[in-house]
Design an enzyme around this catalytic site. Structure first.
Site, short mmCIF file in Angstrom:
data_model
loop_
_atom_site.label_atom_id
_atom_site.label_comp_id
_atom_site.label_asym_id
_atom_site.label_seq_id
_atom_site.Cartn_x
_atom_site.Cartn_y
_atom_site.Cartn_z
N LYS A 82 -119.86 -79.88 42.38
CA LYS A 82 -118.72 -80.03 43.29
C LYS A 82 -117.85 -78.79 43.19
O LYS A 82 -117.64 -78.24 42.12
CB LYS A 82 -117.92 -81.28 42.91
CG LYS A 82 -116.73 -81.56 43.83
CD LYS A 82 -116.03 -82.85 43.44
CE LYS A 82 -114.84 -83.15 44.34
NZ LYS A 82 -114.20 -84.45 44.01
N SER A 157 -113.67 -87.98 47.38
CA SER A 157 -113.69 -86.59 47.80
C SER A 157 -115.00 -85.87 47.47
O SER A 157 -115.22 -84.75 47.93
CB SER A 157 -112.53 -85.84 47.14
OG SER A 157 -112.68 -85.85 45.71
N SER A 181 -113.27 -91.05 43.65
CA SER A 181 -113.97 -89.98 44.36
C SER A 181 -115.39 -89.70 43.90
O SER A 181 -116.07 -88.87 44.50
CB SER A 181 -113.15 -88.68 44.27
OG SER A 181 -111.99 -88.78 45.06
#
Length: 512
Positions: A82, A157, A181
């Site tokens: 990420k 997210s 997330s």
């Protein structure tokens, strides 16, 4: 759009490791296949930064270690990170224009540990700007599309991470979970994902959103894959002030304390060797109210019934402050974000406005241009609740409520149940743009995950079915444990995945 890479032919991480050891496939072959698949699936917008030279150099090093017999436990396994983790060599943007072009001089601890274990990174994955969002629509570099239905959001997210794993572009990915997330995108993309106990995985080098809530966690197809990654990622790190000493182990040559294949594995082995007969599964009545979509409820109920068939006992419990977790979180997290993001002023690093009159105007213009709407919204909320006139009324009250929410969970674990299960999200994935005119609608999507984050508990999402009008949008089962109970959660998920195949299903190719 090609949806899978070569690694899918060998199964999970353990099987892939065996294939690499037997020379049935090389790390370079896996890496090149992953790069090709990522390029073919560019319409998903899951990747932000790819550097084939860096990836293939890592793969060659993994092959050399395998040949020399010095390979780590993840040698040659293709993963991706990420874009909230700083990485030496790859740009790090946190999905924001504010950090466009930023190159970190060091690796985050999570990145470093996975690299030490031999994992090969295919690149950096798209995410909501500064991890603020539930649909991965807030990225400055465009939304991520859900591989199961490219009209839909992947969740956020960590949407790029979930999409890349679901599309089988990588064997696993890293994510961050502040209010859901990791769990929410894992659920909406039909993959497995876990948020460990707060403090068990180092936050060093993870771009901060809410420091008392942020926690790194892996996403992968199965719970067994998650265990492989978690055992590498966890452990005390003196560079992170919130890292827990309870996770310490032997110091390596650099003096940094590391934990190896121990606590999570031990908990996994212990739980996995025991029959489920008598295991008490707490089912919160607040998780099955009017806001839960019928298709999600049906899939979760079927999963609970499967656990009952395996011998577990369903126990009704109450988490009375479930809905109050939303206002508590959206006071505490923005307050911490307003402080953490104050550093981005265009002076030392980050976006700097091209035109300005004086220093104050440079800072205000740089922040106005560099931050997106959702980030600005949360900074304003955080600044407001921390202001002199409202600190007691909002921030302190939210912290008191946070303590009460944690006590609700502890009461349930102490007196009523061993684990808690329920939905991850009240609905399946929405279409991209559905909530554009109502940004707070995304906040409500985290109603079942926020309390867990406020309490700092471990929790995971496990694929348990599909819903939506066409029946092709995934549903996730949330399994919540007491502190440091990751091993038990993963073992229970594995028992479920031994008798179901939801985690093995992959989306069919479709044009993005």
């Amino acid at each position: 759009m090609t949806q899978s890479a070569l690694h899918t032919e060998f199964g999970g991480i353990a099987a892939l490791r065996d294939a690499l050891a037997r020379r049935q496939v090389s790390a370079v072959e896996l890496a090149q296949s992953g790069l090709d698949a990522a390029q073919a699936a560019s319409g998903l917008n899951a990747f932000l930064h790819i550097d084939p030279e860096l990836t293939l150099a890592q793969a060659r090093a993994a092959d050399a270690a395998l040949a020399a017999g010095t390979a780590g436990p993840l040698a040659g396994i293709p993963i991706a990170h990420k874009d909230a983790f700083v990485t030496r060599g790859w740009r790090t943007t946190a999905g924001s224009k504010m950090l466009a072009g930023y190159a970190s001089p060091f690796d985050a601890t999570v990145v470093e540990r996975l690299a030490e274990a031999g994992a090969v990174s295919l690149g950096k994955l798209n995410c909501d700007e500064f991890a603020m969002g539930s649909g991965n629509e807030n990225s400055a570099y465009g939304p991520v599309r859900n591989p199961w239905d490219t009209r839909a959001v992947p969740g956020g997210s960590s949407g790029g991470s979930a999409a890349a794993v679901a599309a089988r572009l990588v064997a696993a990915a890293t994510g961050t979970d502040t209010g859901g997330s990791v769990r929410q995108p894992a659920a909406l993309c039909g993959v497995s994902g876990i948020k460990p106990t707060y403090g068990t995985v180092s936050r060093y080098g993870m771009i901060a959103f809410g420091s008392s809530l942020d926690q790194a966690g892996p996403l992968a197809p199965s719970s067994r894959d998650l265990l492989e990654l978690l055992d590498v990622m966890t452990g005390f790190d003196p560079r992170d002030a919130t890292s827990l000493q309870a996770c310490d182990g032997q110091a390596n040559e650099s003096g940094r304390v590391r934990r190896g294949h121990d606590a999570a594995q031990a908990g996994y082995d212990a739980a996995g060797s025991q029959p489920l007969k008598g295991l008490r599964i707490g089912v919160p009545q607040e998780y099955f109210g009017a806001g839960l979509a019928p298709d999600v409820a049906a899939a979760v109920e079927a999963a609970l019934a499967q656990f009952e068939q395996l011998g577990a006992v369903r126990v009704p419990v109450s988490l009375p402050r479930t809905e109050l977790a939303i206002p508590a979180y959206y006071v505490i997290a923005p307050a911490e974000a307003s402080s953490n993001l104050a550093r981005y002023d265009g002076v030392r690093y980050g976006h700097r406005a091209a035109q300005y009159g004086d220093l104050n105007e440079m800072i205000s213009r740089s922040r106005a241009e560099g931050f997106g709407d959702e980030v600005k919204r949360r900074i304003l909320i955080g600044t407001y609740v921390l202001s002199h006139g409202y600190y007691d009324a909002y921030y302190l009250q939210a912290q008191r409520l946070r303590r009460l929410i944690a006590q609700d969970f502890q009461r349930a674990f102490a007196d009523q149940c061993d684990v808690i299960m329920g939905p991850v999200s009240p609905t399946v994935a929405k279409n991209i743009g559905d909530n554009r005119d109502d940004p707070t609608a995304d906040w409500l999507a985290d109603v079942y995950t926020l309390g867990v984050s406020l309490a700092g508990l471990p929790a995971m999402s496990v694929p348990c079915g599909f819903g939506g009008q066409d029946g092709r949008r995934p549903v996730g089962l949330q399994i919540i444990g007491n502190y440091f109970d990751e091993g038990r959660l993963l073992a229970l998920a594995d028992r479920y995945q031994q008798v179901t195949d939801w985690h093995q299903r992959a989306p069919v190719s479709q044009d993005a």
